[in-house]
Design a protein around this motif. Sequence first.
Motif, PDB file in Angstrom:
ATOM      1  N   HIS A 282       0.805  -1.213   0.000  1.00 11.85           N
ATOM      2  CA  HIS A 282       0.000   0.000   0.000  1.00 11.85           C
ATOM      3  C   HIS A 282       0.843   1.270   0.000  1.00 11.85           C
ATOM      4  O   HIS A 282       0.545   2.199  -0.737  1.00 11.85           O
ATOM      5  N   SER A 283       1.875   1.315   0.794  1.00  9.53           N
ATOM      6  CA  SER A 283       2.644   2.551   0.895  1.00  9.53           C
ATOM      7  C   SER A 283       3.399   2.858  -0.392  1.00  9.53           C
ATOM      8  O   SER A 283       3.350   3.985  -0.877  1.00  9.53           O
ATOM      9  N   HIS A 284       4.091   1.879  -0.968  1.00  9.95           N
ATOM     10  CA  HIS A 284       4.843   2.151  -2.189  1.00  9.95           C
ATOM     11  C   HIS A 284       3.924   2.327  -3.388  1.00  9.95           C
ATOM     12  O   HIS A 284       4.184   3.158  -4.241  1.00  9.95           O
ATOM     13  N   LEU A 285       2.849   1.575  -3.455  1.00 10.50           N
ATOM     14  CA  LEU A 285       1.910   1.749  -4.553  1.00 10.50           C
ATOM     15  C   LEU A 285       1.322   3.150  -4.503  1.00 10.50           C
ATOM     16  O   LEU A 285       1.235   3.829  -5.520  1.00 10.50           O
TER      17      LEU A 285
ATOM     18  N   ILE B 217      11.409   9.810  -5.383  1.00 10.68           N
ATOM     19  CA  ILE B 217      12.721   9.246  -5.730  1.00 10.68           C
ATOM     20  C   ILE B 217      13.214   8.272  -4.661  1.00 10.68           C
ATOM     21  O   ILE B 217      13.646   7.161  -4.996  1.00 10.68           O
ATOM     22  N   PRO B 218      13.147   8.592  -3.367  1.00 10.80           N
ATOM     23  CA  PRO B 218      13.528   7.575  -2.367  1.00 10.80           C
ATOM     24  C   PRO B 218      12.636   6.333  -2.412  1.00 10.80           C
ATOM     25  O   PRO B 218      13.115   5.216  -2.202  1.00 10.80           O
ATOM     26  N   ALA B 219      11.356   6.502  -2.704  1.00  8.77           N
ATOM     27  CA  ALA B 219      10.464   5.341  -2.822  1.00  8.77           C
ATOM     28  C   ALA B 219      10.899   4.469  -3.995  1.00  8.77           C
ATOM     29  O   ALA B 219      10.929   3.235  -3.890  1.00  8.77           O
TER      30      ALA B 219
ATOM     31  N   ILE C 188      12.861  11.262 -12.200  1.00 10.41           N
ATOM     32  CA  ILE C 188      11.945  10.197 -11.809  1.00 10.41           C
ATOM     33  C   ILE C 188      11.935   9.102 -12.864  1.00 10.41           C
ATOM     34  O   ILE C 188      11.918   7.912 -12.543  1.00 10.41           O
ATOM     35  N   LYS C 189      11.987   9.479 -14.134  1.00 12.10           N
ATOM     36  CA  LYS C 189      12.079   8.485 -15.210  1.00 12.10           C
ATOM     37  C   LYS C 189      13.329   7.630 -15.037  1.00 12.10           C
ATOM     38  O   LYS C 189      13.303   6.420 -15.222  1.00 12.10           O
ATOM     39  N   LYS C 190      14.437   8.288 -14.705  1.00 18.22           N
ATOM     40  CA  LYS C 190      15.709   7.572 -14.531  1.00 18.22           C
ATOM     41  C   LYS C 190      15.601   6.517 -13.428  1.00 18.22           C
ATOM     42  O   LYS C 190      16.023   5.371 -13.605  1.00 18.22           O
ATOM     43  N   GLU C 191      15.023   6.880 -12.302  1.00 19.27           N
ATOM     44  CA  GLU C 191      14.879   5.937 -11.191  1.00 19.27           C
ATOM     45  C   GLU C 191      13.909   4.810 -11.546  1.00 19.27           C
ATOM     46  O   GLU C 191      14.124   3.656 -11.176  1.00 19.27           O
ATOM     47  N   SER C 192      12.848   5.141 -12.266  1.00 24.37           N
ATOM     48  CA  SER C 192      11.900   4.112 -12.715  1.00 24.37           C
ATOM     49  C   SER C 192      12.585   3.128 -13.648  1.00 24.37           C
ATOM     50  O   SER C 192      12.375   1.917 -13.556  1.00 24.37           O
ATOM     51  N   ALA C 193      13.398   3.659 -14.544  1.00 21.13           N
ATOM     52  CA  ALA C 193      14.126   2.793 -15.476  1.00 21.13           C
ATOM     53  C   ALA C 193      15.087   1.870 -14.726  1.00 21.13           C
ATOM     54  O   ALA C 193      15.212   0.688 -15.067  1.00 21.13           O
ATOM     55  N   TRP C 194      15.758   2.383 -13.705  1.00 18.92           N
ATOM     56  CA  TRP C 194      16.662   1.547 -12.909  1.00 18.92           C
ATOM     57  C   TRP C 194      15.907   0.418 -12.222  1.00 18.92           C
ATOM     58  O   TRP C 194      16.380  -0.718 -12.159  1.00 18.92           O
ATOM     59  N   ALA C 195      14.730   0.729 -11.709  1.00 18.47           N
ATOM     60  CA  ALA C 195      13.945  -0.306 -11.029  1.00 18.47           C
ATOM     61  C   ALA C 195      13.541  -1.401 -12.013  1.00 18.47           C
ATOM     62  O   ALA C 195      13.645  -2.596 -11.704  1.00 18.47           O
TER      63      ALA C 195
END
Length: 80
Positions: free
Chosen positions: A3-6, A19-21, A59-66
């Motif tokens: 729930h928290s991360h979603l 970004i930390p999430a 934010i795109k960069k961090e999403s791509a890393w994930a």
Amino acid sequence: MRHSHLFLLTSYPSPSVIIPALRTVENIVAGDDLQTQAVIEAGLIAPLVNLLQIAEFDIKKESAWAILNATSCGNNDQIK
């Protein structure tokens, strides 16, 4: 985690929050298959893809890393 991360990934808070999430998700999917599966089952992949389409660069960069970590560390079924 679910729930928290979603919420953080779908409510589009400020970069100082999201970004930390995202980095937390990145670290989780960099673990074993069970951790990657937990992220998949929590429904976090679709929000990551969505962020790649609409967010600002950092934010795109961090999403791509994930996503990269999930596809690098996940098993074949998880990658599909």
